[in-house]
Design an enzyme around this catalytic site. Structure first.
Site, short mmCIF file in Angstrom:
data_model
loop_
_atom_site.label_atom_id
_atom_site.label_comp_id
_atom_site.label_asym_id
_atom_site.label_seq_id
_atom_site.Cartn_x
_atom_site.Cartn_y
_atom_site.Cartn_z
N GLN A 48 0.82 -1.22 0.00
CA GLN A 48 0.00 0.00 0.00
C GLN A 48 0.84 1.26 0.00
O GLN A 48 0.33 2.34 -0.27
CB GLN A 48 -0.95 -0.03 1.21
CG GLN A 48 -0.38 0.47 2.55
CD GLN A 48 0.49 -0.52 3.29
OE1 GLN A 48 1.34 -1.16 2.71
NE2 GLN A 48 0.30 -0.64 4.59
N GLY A 49 2.13 1.12 0.34
CA GLY A 49 3.01 2.29 0.35
C GLY A 49 3.30 2.82 1.74
O GLY A 49 3.80 3.93 1.89
N LYS A 283 -5.48 11.46 5.85
CA LYS A 283 -6.32 10.35 6.31
C LYS A 283 -6.00 9.10 5.48
O LYS A 283 -5.49 9.20 4.37
CB LYS A 283 -7.80 10.72 6.13
CG LYS A 283 -8.19 11.99 6.91
CD LYS A 283 -9.71 12.18 7.00
CE LYS A 283 -10.32 12.72 5.73
NZ LYS A 283 -11.73 13.17 5.92
N GLU A 287 -8.78 1.23 2.25
CA GLU A 287 -10.03 0.49 2.04
C GLU A 287 -11.10 1.29 1.31
O GLU A 287 -11.73 0.77 0.39
CB GLU A 287 -10.55 0.01 3.39
CG GLU A 287 -9.69 -1.09 3.99
CD GLU A 287 -10.06 -1.33 5.43
OE1 GLU A 287 -10.78 -2.29 5.70
OE2 GLU A 287 -9.63 -0.52 6.28
#
Lengths: 333, 420
Positions: A48-49, A283, A287
């Site tokens: 995801q990084g 943020k 998902e």
């Protein structure tokens, strides 16, 4: 016959473990050899990084180039617990922990610099680009490199901890503040349904995602493309063929997921509205990026053919059956 | 705020090693004196079992076959400790681990698996969560299949529906899916230079894995080390324990490195899935399209183990009313055991299923009222200061309207803003 339709889907998503459960991330910062700074944090790079994003947050807080940072996540014997790489919580929760740890580290460096530079106070000291100095008398300056040399590797360190704020819901009424923060998004889909074959072809996707602030816009777009593809598979392709507890489609020759041939160039729009409790306003979006795509596809299918799909997945066989059943219903009326 | 690094498109730090094939995954690791491990799994969904490993143990090259008798504390689980490391009396799903063969090579492992005798005394299974909720349904664990029931009660839905001009009722069903991550589970265990039981694995949460290994092996956490290699995708599918305890147990007993690699087929039955949900929705709006009431009953199939069932169904419940202000809301979300593959975390965690329902409800309401899908959403959506169905105030960073408007700006949706 080929029929065209457009649909929209909106969603919101609450970050973190939630519901008052202690959601804790920890990070440790150390001055290493040659003035490099080590960030130790037990958060997983699942693709995801996380590593890149947390490193950027650390570099920003330390006012240092990313090249000067050594980032260690891979070993429980070296890293403090940063919670799970899930719940879209690493950017927000562990990002905050890294930022707090860096701020504590800076305070520690200033205390040491006060001694080393024979100052009355650490007040007014600045930390930038690997130097600790006084703006108004720049001769009073000491570098990270010099401190590494005199203190040795790993001997100057600071920890940081972030505990998210959520409130348990009442078991009878569900009243409470279970997640924080929330992210928001909207997806528009234009597609073509072939009523003869039941095939759905996505022609256009416009996807707007609230991110608070994008730490790394390319990585945000990567997540949005991935979330779109995963939702496409969920809605149109993927079927375990589960019967009496047995998965019959247990390999990729039978369990179909989208390939590059099935997906399209998603028109991603990053919407920024910084969140004050987040590290630099950022943020988590890992998902949420999959969530509004599905309903947008289903609403677009209805717009195209006037048939509501209430059961997933919308495979060609299912879609043909739904069209036939709908025709029969209309004939009866 | 001046930012120097945040906001920049810095190249991923893991990009070069991954695109050049240099990144090491657990499967790439070989150690001196290394053994291989393979898991024997249940072939039936619900049965009492008797296991006889004696014939397999006599095969040349088999080092040891581990069963429940070898595990100091035979349990684990992210919330409830309802998994056994190896099933002792009963299997609850196809794929439940029964034994772990350790041998000098993979061929011997396969041969040993074929020679372990498992007597299955099959019991009736339950595969439909609605059936499973009934009193006379076969029980998967204990004396009820209902794991969790979450409720929202806000305002008065009776009053809300009474005042509604249109009411839409539908049942939506979503199915079970797999994470389909690229790299199937694999791991290597060994004893490190400080004597710690060390497991190299690809996981989402190394500190949790360490805690579960230490607990099952009855060891202090400091004596266990988890090294997280590169992870080939996860999406929630690597939150539960898979092979971590098996490997640690084998290395602890045998004092040698052990390696396990799942095939794609084994991976499919080894890890959790996405919860299938049955979502019964009733949504009411007034003549102008303002939402007045929403009632939802969501039943989630947790399969044979709870995993994150409570948290997932809670998240479904909290997100069930969508990003809309609704004065009267009643939500019941229920997690149920069945003998299906177990379900757990997957991207969106229960919040991915509910919009399949609430967003289609919005379009159906709009059509009945003669509104367009955009206008009905604009009339009801969360803005700064909105209060959610759980009473939470959204005080900042709520740019939902901007998201919608920027999509609409590009897509030219036909608009009809006034109801019939």
């Amino acid at each position: 016959m080929k029929k065209r339709g457009r649909g929209i889907g909106l969603a919101f998503y609450g970050t973190g473990y939630g519901n008052g459960f202690p959601d804790v991330s920890r990070a440790r910062i150390r001055l290493l050899d040659d003035g490099k700074v080590g960030i130790y944090v037990g958060s997983t790079e699942v693709g995801q990084g996380a590593k890149t994003v947390l490193m950027q947050i650390g570099a920003e807080a330390l006012k240092l180039d990313v090249e000067e940072i050594v980032f260690i996540t891979e070993d429980t014997s070296l890293t403090p617990d940063a919670g799970t790489a899930a719940a879209s919580r690493q950017t927000y929760n562990t990002g905050n922990a890294v930022k707090i740890a860096c701020e504590n580290f800076i305070e520690r460096l200033k205390e040491i610099a006060k001694e080393e530079l024979n100052l009355n106070s650490s007040y007014g000291l600045k930390v930038e680009a690997g130097n600790i100095f006084l703006d108004f008398f720049p001769q009073k300056k000491i570098s990270f490199k010099e401190l590494s040399k005199s203190y040795g590797s790993g001997n100057i360190e600071a920890d940081g901890e972030f505990v998210a704020q959520t409130i348990m819901m009442d078991p009878e009424t569900g009243q409470g503040a279970p997640y924080w923060p929330y992210t928001f998004n909207a997806c528009g889909i234009e597609l073509v349904v072939d009523t003869l074959t039941g095939l759905v072809e996505i022609e256009r996707a416009v996807f707007a995602q609230d991110v608070g602030r994008a730490v790394n816009p390319h990585l945000v777009e990567g997540q949005m493309d991935g979330g779109f593809a995963m939702a496409l598979g969920y809605i149109l392709f993927e079927d375990l063929n589960l019967k009496d507890g047995k998965i019959y489609n247990n390999k990729f020759s039978k369990y179909l997921i989208p390939t590059a041939m099935d997906t399209i160039k998603v028109e991603n729009i990053i919407v920024e509205d910084p969140e004050s409790t987040a590290p630099y306003g950022a943020k988590g979006i890992g998902e949420p990026v999959m969530i509004p795509v599905g309903p947008a596809i289903l609403n677009a299918i209805y717009d195209a053919i006037g048939v509501r799909i209430t059961e997933l997945p919308v495979t060609p066989e299912r879609l043909i059956k739904a069209i036939q059943e709908d025709n029969e219903r209309k004939e009866e009326i | 705020m001046r930012l120097d690094v945040v906001g920049k498109n810095i190249l991923r730090v893991d990009a070069l090693s991954k695109v050049t094939g240099k990144a090491l995954y657990p499967e790439d690791i070989y150690m001196e004196n290394m053994l291989y491990g393979k898991t024997l799994r249940s072939k039936v969904p619900h049965a009492y079992i008797r296991v006889d490993t004696s014939k397999a143990e006599r095969i040349d090259g088999v080092i040891k076959i581990f069963t429940h008798k070898d595990v100091p504390k035979n349990e684990y689980g992210v919330v409830l400790k309802d998994h056994e490391v190896f099933c002792s009396q009963k299997v609850r799903r196809i794929g439940d681990p029964i034994a772990f063969v350790v041998a000098k090579d993979l061929k011997t492992c396969h041969l040993a698996l074929e020679n372990i005798r498992v007597e299955y005394e099959e019991i009736e299974g339950v595969f439909d969560p609605i059936e499973a909720m009934k009193d006379d349904a076969p029980k998967v664990h204990g004396d009820s299949n209902i794991i969790y029931h979450f409720k929202i009660r806000k305002g008065d839905i009776k009053e809300g529906f009474k005042n509604s001009h249109v009411i839409v009722e539908n049942t939506y069903k979503t199915h079970m899916v797999d994470h389909a991550f690229l790299q199937p589970e694999s791991g290597v265990s060994f004893i490190d230079e400080e004597g710690r039981i060390t497991v190299i694995v690809a996981t989402q949460y190394p500190h949790y894995d360490r805690e579960e290994i230490a607990s099952a092996l009855n060891m202090p956490e400091e004596s266990v080390r988890v090294i997280n290699a590169n992870v080939g995708g996860a999406f929630g599918g690597r939150e539960d324990i898979s092979l971590q305890i098996h490997l640690a147990l084998a290395t602890k007993e045998l004092n040698r490195p052990v390696k396990t690699v799942y095939s794609r087929e084994e991976s499919f039955i080894a890890h959790a899935k996405r919860h299938p949900m049955i979502m019964k929705y009733k949504t009411g709006a007034d003549r102008d399209g303002k939402l007045l009431a929403l009632e939802a009953e969501i039943i989630g199939d947790s399969g044979a183990y709870a995993s994150w069932a409570m948290n997932v169904l809670r998240k479904s419940g909290v997100h069930a009313s969508g990003p809309y202000e609704i004065p009267n809301v009643k939500v019941d979300s229920i997690a149920v055991y069945t003998n299906n593959p177990f379900t757990g975390a997957m991207r969106g965690f229960g919040a991915t299923q509910v919009p399949i329902a609430y967003e289609q409800q919005m379009d159906i309401l709009a059509e009945k009222l003669g509104l367009d899908p955009i206008s009905i959403r604009l009339k009801n959506m969360f803005r700064k200061g909105s209060v959610t169905a759980t009473g939470q105030v959204l005080t900042e960073s709520v740019p939902l309207q901007e998201c919608l408007e920027r999509v609409v700006e590009r897509m030219d949706f036909p608009r009809r803003e006034e109801a019939y």
